[in-house]
Write an enzyme that holds these catalytic residues in place. Sequence first.
Site, PDB file in Angstrom:
ATOM      1  N   ASP A 107       0.836  -1.193   0.000  1.00  0.00           N
ATOM      2  CA  ASP A 107       0.000   0.000   0.000  1.00  0.00           C
ATOM      3  C   ASP A 107       0.879   1.254   0.000  1.00  0.00           C
ATOM      4  O   ASP A 107       1.689   1.437  -0.908  1.00  0.00           O
ATOM      5  CB  ASP A 107      -0.949  -0.071   1.201  1.00  0.00           C
ATOM      6  CG  ASP A 107      -2.037   0.974   1.215  1.00  0.00           C
ATOM      7  OD1 ASP A 107      -3.060   0.760   0.537  1.00  0.00           O
ATOM      8  OD2 ASP A 107      -1.876   1.998   1.890  1.00  0.00           O
ATOM      9  N   ARG A 108       0.775   2.129   0.994  1.00  0.00           N
ATOM     10  CA  ARG A 108       1.594   3.344   1.007  1.00  0.00           C
ATOM     11  C   ARG A 108       3.079   3.006   0.979  1.00  0.00           C
ATOM     12  O   ARG A 108       3.877   3.678   0.326  1.00  0.00           O
ATOM     13  CB  ARG A 108       1.301   4.189   2.258  1.00  0.00           C
ATOM     14  CG  ARG A 108      -0.151   4.505   2.514  1.00  0.00           C
ATOM     15  CD  ARG A 108      -0.814   5.210   1.365  1.00  0.00           C
ATOM     16  NE  ARG A 108      -0.252   6.524   1.122  1.00  0.00           N
ATOM     17  CZ  ARG A 108      -0.564   7.286   0.067  1.00  0.00           C
ATOM     18  NH1 ARG A 108      -1.386   6.822  -0.858  1.00  0.00           N
ATOM     19  NH2 ARG A 108      -0.036   8.490  -0.080  1.00  0.00           N
ATOM     20  N   HIS A 152     -11.322   8.323  -0.023  1.00  0.00           N
ATOM     21  CA  HIS A 152     -10.348   8.851   0.942  1.00  0.00           C
ATOM     22  C   HIS A 152      -9.181   9.537   0.241  1.00  0.00           C
ATOM     23  O   HIS A 152      -8.577  10.468   0.796  1.00  0.00           O
ATOM     24  CB  HIS A 152      -9.838   7.722   1.847  1.00  0.00           C
ATOM     25  CG  HIS A 152      -9.141   6.619   1.121  1.00  0.00           C
ATOM     26  ND1 HIS A 152      -9.756   5.845   0.150  1.00  0.00           N
ATOM     27  CD2 HIS A 152      -7.865   6.142   1.213  1.00  0.00           C
ATOM     28  CE1 HIS A 152      -8.896   4.951  -0.318  1.00  0.00           C
ATOM     29  NE2 HIS A 152      -7.751   5.122   0.301  1.00  0.00           N
ATOM     30  N   TYR A 212      -0.878  11.463   2.115  1.00  0.00           N
ATOM     31  CA  TYR A 212      -1.818  11.327   0.993  1.00  0.00           C
ATOM     32  C   TYR A 212      -1.863  12.599   0.153  1.00  0.00           C
ATOM     33  O   TYR A 212      -1.971  12.523  -1.081  1.00  0.00           O
ATOM     34  CB  TYR A 212      -3.220  10.986   1.520  1.00  0.00           C
ATOM     35  CG  TYR A 212      -3.439   9.519   1.737  1.00  0.00           C
ATOM     36  CD1 TYR A 212      -4.065   8.729   0.763  1.00  0.00           C
ATOM     37  CD2 TYR A 212      -3.008   8.888   2.894  1.00  0.00           C
ATOM     38  CE1 TYR A 212      -4.265   7.378   0.951  1.00  0.00           C
ATOM     39  CE2 TYR A 212      -3.206   7.530   3.101  1.00  0.00           C
ATOM     40  CZ  TYR A 212      -3.832   6.787   2.116  1.00  0.00           C
ATOM     41  OH  TYR A 212      -4.021   5.435   2.309  1.00  0.00           O
ATOM     42  N   HIS A 272      -6.861  -7.218   0.640  1.00  0.00           N
ATOM     43  CA  HIS A 272      -5.846  -6.162   0.576  1.00  0.00           C
ATOM     44  C   HIS A 272      -4.741  -6.380   1.604  1.00  0.00           C
ATOM     45  O   HIS A 272      -3.562  -6.157   1.320  1.00  0.00           O
ATOM     46  CB  HIS A 272      -6.518  -4.808   0.799  1.00  0.00           C
ATOM     47  CG  HIS A 272      -5.588  -3.644   0.779  1.00  0.00           C
ATOM     48  ND1 HIS A 272      -4.888  -3.256  -0.340  1.00  0.00           N
ATOM     49  CD2 HIS A 272      -5.217  -2.770   1.772  1.00  0.00           C
ATOM     50  CE1 HIS A 272      -4.142  -2.195  -0.068  1.00  0.00           C
ATOM     51  NE2 HIS A 272      -4.335  -1.886   1.213  1.00  0.00           N
TER      52      HIS A 272
END
Length: 292
Positions: A107-108, A152, A212, A272
């Site tokens: 992910d990030r 988001h 983000y 995920h």
Amino acid sequence: MNTTIAGFDRQRVTVAEGVALNVAVGGSGSPIVLLHGFPQTHLMWRHVAADLAADHTVICPDLRGYGASDKPAEDGPETYAKRTMARDVVELAAAFGFERFALAGHDRGALVAVRAGLDHPDRVTHLASLDVLPTLDMWDVMHGASAAVGFHLYLMAQPPGLPEQMISASADAFFGHFLDIWIRDPEAIPAEVREVYLAASRGAVDSIVADYRASAGVDIDHDRADRERGNRLEMPVTVLQQDWGSALGFDAPALWGAWAKDLDHRTVPFGHFMAEEAPAGVVGALRDLLAR
């Protein structure tokens, strides 16, 4: 509950002026750095790291702005640019004596890993990405009603103030929403682990939003500059990804193939949070990558 990986040493390592990372390190042998995703901490790697530590030095930091790592105030777009966070990772590995290392991110953390591979090809020997697209491609494929799944991303892309206020007002509900909807096997994140993630996230709203926000601005600029120059990932790359394409209408292997010369792209039947739901599958893929 123990907030780090059982059997690993916990350290704080300074990687930039005024920024130290909380790190769990264990094992011995050739190094691999594991970068967590949202809304988690390095604890998400607890199963994978324990297995890899049998024959590798495994380094698991909390990213800047997350977990127990420092959370510098956002004083410009570069504070949480993936380029800056990738530099943290290179400095972290060097602090442990490793000039070259394998790198895996979820992910990030995967966005940081990709940027590290592009900016520091002489340092990253192998690269794995778990369930994300490169930043530039992610924004390109999000359109129409199907983009609602990424609400988001748009909320946290807004200028400072409103998103932080909205999320802080109901932090557990906000972060818990993603822990609930992105998982196929809820038992993979036990209640005590979930609370670690929620506690860490509610104490890091400003820095998470800044991370983000960077991905809606400066990170796109950096990706676009690489694409225009034809800069690609030179090391062996493995991508593990859910089948998002059928829902959002894109060809994930083709998108990744434009970035990686030596690509093993695997569409997997995991949720995920695959490092927690299917650690054996993730470990197998990482060991295959390290053998290339």
